[in-house]
Design an enzyme around this catalytic site. Structure first.
Site, PDB file in Angstrom:
ATOM      1  N   LYS A  55      76.453  37.043  63.530  1.00 49.85           N
ATOM      2  CA  LYS A  55      75.755  36.676  64.764  1.00 49.85           C
ATOM      3  C   LYS A  55      74.638  37.681  65.028  1.00 49.85           C
ATOM      4  O   LYS A  55      74.796  38.882  64.758  1.00 49.85           O
ATOM      5  CB  LYS A  55      76.771  36.659  65.917  1.00 49.85           C
ATOM      6  CG  LYS A  55      76.256  36.091  67.220  1.00 49.85           C
ATOM      7  CD  LYS A  55      77.380  36.069  68.264  1.00 49.85           C
ATOM      8  CE  LYS A  55      76.945  35.506  69.597  1.00 49.85           C
ATOM      9  NZ  LYS A  55      78.036  35.496  70.596  1.00 49.85           N
ATOM     10  N   SER A 132      78.664  31.129  72.948  1.00 46.78           N
ATOM     11  CA  SER A 132      77.342  31.476  72.512  1.00 46.78           C
ATOM     12  C   SER A 132      77.205  31.661  70.996  1.00 46.78           C
ATOM     13  O   SER A 132      76.080  31.741  70.501  1.00 46.78           O
ATOM     14  CB  SER A 132      76.911  32.769  73.211  1.00 46.78           C
ATOM     15  OG  SER A 132      77.741  33.838  72.836  1.00 46.78           O
ATOM     16  N   SER A 156      83.185  32.803  73.599  1.00 53.90           N
ATOM     17  CA  SER A 156      82.057  32.450  72.727  1.00 53.90           C
ATOM     18  C   SER A 156      82.351  32.301  71.247  1.00 53.90           C
ATOM     19  O   SER A 156      81.491  31.861  70.494  1.00 53.90           O
ATOM     20  CB  SER A 156      80.941  33.469  72.887  1.00 53.90           C
ATOM     21  OG  SER A 156      80.194  33.144  74.024  1.00 53.90           O
TER      22      SER A 156
HETATM   23  N1  GLN Z   1      80.023  31.226  78.262  1.00 53.40           N
HETATM   24  C1  GLN Z   1      80.427  32.534  78.670  1.00 53.40           C
HETATM   25  C2  GLN Z   1      79.244  33.272  79.281  1.00 53.40           C
HETATM   26  O1  GLN Z   1      78.169  32.743  79.259  1.00 53.40           O
HETATM   27  C3  GLN Z   1      81.019  33.290  77.512  1.00 53.40           C
HETATM   28  C4  GLN Z   1      80.010  33.915  76.654  1.00 53.40           C
HETATM   29  C5  GLN Z   1      80.591  34.799  75.604  1.00 53.40           C
HETATM   30  O2  GLN Z   1      81.788  34.803  75.354  1.00 53.40           O
HETATM   31  N2  GLN Z   1      79.716  35.603  75.018  1.00 53.40           N
HETATM   32  O3  GLN Z   1      79.396  34.342  79.773  1.00 53.40           O
END
Ligand code: GLN
Length: 487
Positions: A55, A132, A156
């Site tokens: 990532k 994400s 995410s």
């Molecule tokens: N969707 C969650 C957020 O926007 C989780 C994101 C993540 O785990 N990086 O914070």
């Protein structure tokens, strides 16, 4: 030609075929990849010669690290993150850097300065790959690599895995080093693994798990040995006590997800395990607490991107009348969602809102942790000095919890455009509790029939007590319907 080279070539060809899905922000040069695959790395690790995507919020010395943000478009790290260093030592080959929601903020991988990453459904529609870590999930699902690293702050890794029909594993907080991983919310950020089955996920996890003196939140060797000792002295059970959190049976669950949940529980029962309904009462406040705590930490972490210390400075003069030196730089460099989180976080940390938001959310976080400790048979090894002090009696408490990963199926990109950005937050309702408590959790695909898609799957989540990472993966392995291709 060696089998590993053949598999790598197949991945490289798939990177070309599926380029339109926008899974990668940068890929390694194909010739260099093939040379590394065949190089003798002097290790017999199962990762030798395997292509692993990373990532783009995890630092690599040979490729840019942008976090899918304009403000970091020119950033190149002088060093590899510890996790990348460990992968390379195990003989794995970095395939490239994957697309994501900017700085990890989002649930659909549409908030990227490089454009959305997405998957295609059987009707040729563009569909959310989750976020994400959506780029990492697509890369694994379409076999552009063998496995991938993602980061999971509130879901995410698990949500994209659920949406793309693969495995997404978030280890216990503190086991895997965060050195070289760009911070979103430090107290929650966890490096996780995306793979086609739990066996492959475990191989990657075993390679990156370990104490790192460069990460102040890395779990100390003494605590690791204490946890290991407690795990090996506990009697190995053939019949597990499976917890079914009734508080996760929310009205928003789509019928196909509920059916998949029931099917999974029936499968476990037919394998000889017993089912036990449990209640986690703080669940209903967990999502709100997460969306106070994560933006608060984010607003503080992202303050350093001002175009002076870090980040690309906006062209021309900055800091006009009534503005500060970096108004334009930060205004242009960050996308809408990141700016929303910074404003929200700055507010909840302000003196007028601190007590009512930030402090309360921290209290809820403790309640969520307490809920989990109250239902697990094993004591939380971080909470006590003597490992058996608050353990449940033998016939009480559960070994793992099994519940869905996401309330519904992935929406199309078109549907997303018609909803408000904050509507995406509800997708994290079933993943944030384990994040707030720092517990290991895996999402595995479970086949469902009758929703119109061939090979359709729904993500099912297995959550365990802190340190029970192997058990969580083992139970995930018992219930998952994995797609071939990881061998
Ligand atoms: N969707 C969650 C957020 O926007 C989780 C994101 C993540 O785990 N990086 O914070």
């Amino acid at each position: 030609m060696s089998l590993l080279r053949q598999q790598a070539q197949k991945c490289l060809a798939n990177q070309v075929t599926h380029k339109g899905l926008n899974a990668f922000i940068a890929t390694e040069n194909a010739d260099a990849v093939l040379r590394s695959v065949e190089a003798d790395s002097g290790t017999d690790s199962p990762l030798r010669g395997r292509l692993i995507a990373v990532k783009d919020n995890i630092c690599t010395a040979d490729l840019p690290t942008t976090c899918a943000s304009s403000i970091l478009q020119k950033f190149r790290s002088p060093y590899d993150a510890t996790v990348v260093e460990k992968l390379r030592k195990a003989g794995a080959v970095v395939a490239g850097k994957t697309n994501m929601d900017e700085f990890g903020m989002g649930s659909h991988s549409v908030h990227s300065a490089f454009g959305a990453a997405y998957q295609m459904n059987a009707d040729g529609q563009e569909v959310s790959a989750g976020g994400s870590s959506g780029g990492s999930a697509i890369a694994v699902a379409t076999q552009q690599c063998w496995a991938a690293l993602g980061t999971d702050t509130g879901g995410s890794v698990r949500l994209p895995a659920a949406y793309t029909g693969i495995v997404g594993f978030k280890p216990s907080y503190g086991l895997v080093s965060r050195w070289g991983v760009v911070a979103y919310a430090n107290s929650l950020d966890t490096v996780g693994v995306l793979a086609r089955d739990t066996a492959a996920a475990k191989q990657v996890f075993d390679a990156v798990n370990g104490y790192d003196a460069s990460d102040p939140t890395s779990l100390a060797p003494s605590t690791r040995s204490r946890i290991q000792a407690a795990l090996s002295s506990a009697a190995r059970r053939t019949s597990l006590r499976i917890g079914v959190p009734t508080t996760y049976n929310i009205a928003e669950l789509s019928p196909v997800v509920r059916r998949a949940w029931l099917k999974t529980l029936q499968k476990l029962r037919s394998q000889g395990h017993s089912l036990h309904p449990v209640s986690l009462p703080a669940t209903s406040s967990a999502l709100s607490a997460y969306y106070v705590l994560a933006p608060a930490e984010a607003s503080s972490n992202l303050a350093k991107y001002d175009g002076v210390r870090y980040g690309t400075r906006a062209a021309g003069p900055d800091g006009g009348d009534g503005e500060v030196l970096f108004s334009r730089t930060r205004g242009q460099g960050f996308g809408d969602e990141v700016r929303r989180r910074i404003v929200l976080g700055a507010y909840t940390l302000s003196s007028e809102a601190m007590d009512n938001y930030f402090i309360r959310a921290q209290r809820v976080r403790r309640l969520v942790q307490g809920d989990f400790d109250a239902v697990f048979r094993a004591a939380n090894p971080l909470m006590i000095s003597s490992p058996s002090a608050n353990a449940q009696p033998e016939d009480h408490g559960v070994d793992v919890l099994v519940c869905p990963t996401a309330p519904g199926l992935p929406p199309s990109l078109k549907q997303l455009q018609e909803t408000k950005p904050v509507d995406a937050y509800v997708n994290d309702v079933l993943t944030v509790p384990a994040s707030l408590a720092g517990l290991p959790a895996v999402s595995v695909p479970v086949a469902v029939e009758g929703n119109g898609e061939p090979d359709a799957t729904v993500g099912m989540q297995v959550i365990g007590q802190y340190g029970h990472d192997d058990l969580v993966l083992e139970v995930g392995g018992m219930v998952g319907d994995f797609k071939p291709g990881a061998a």
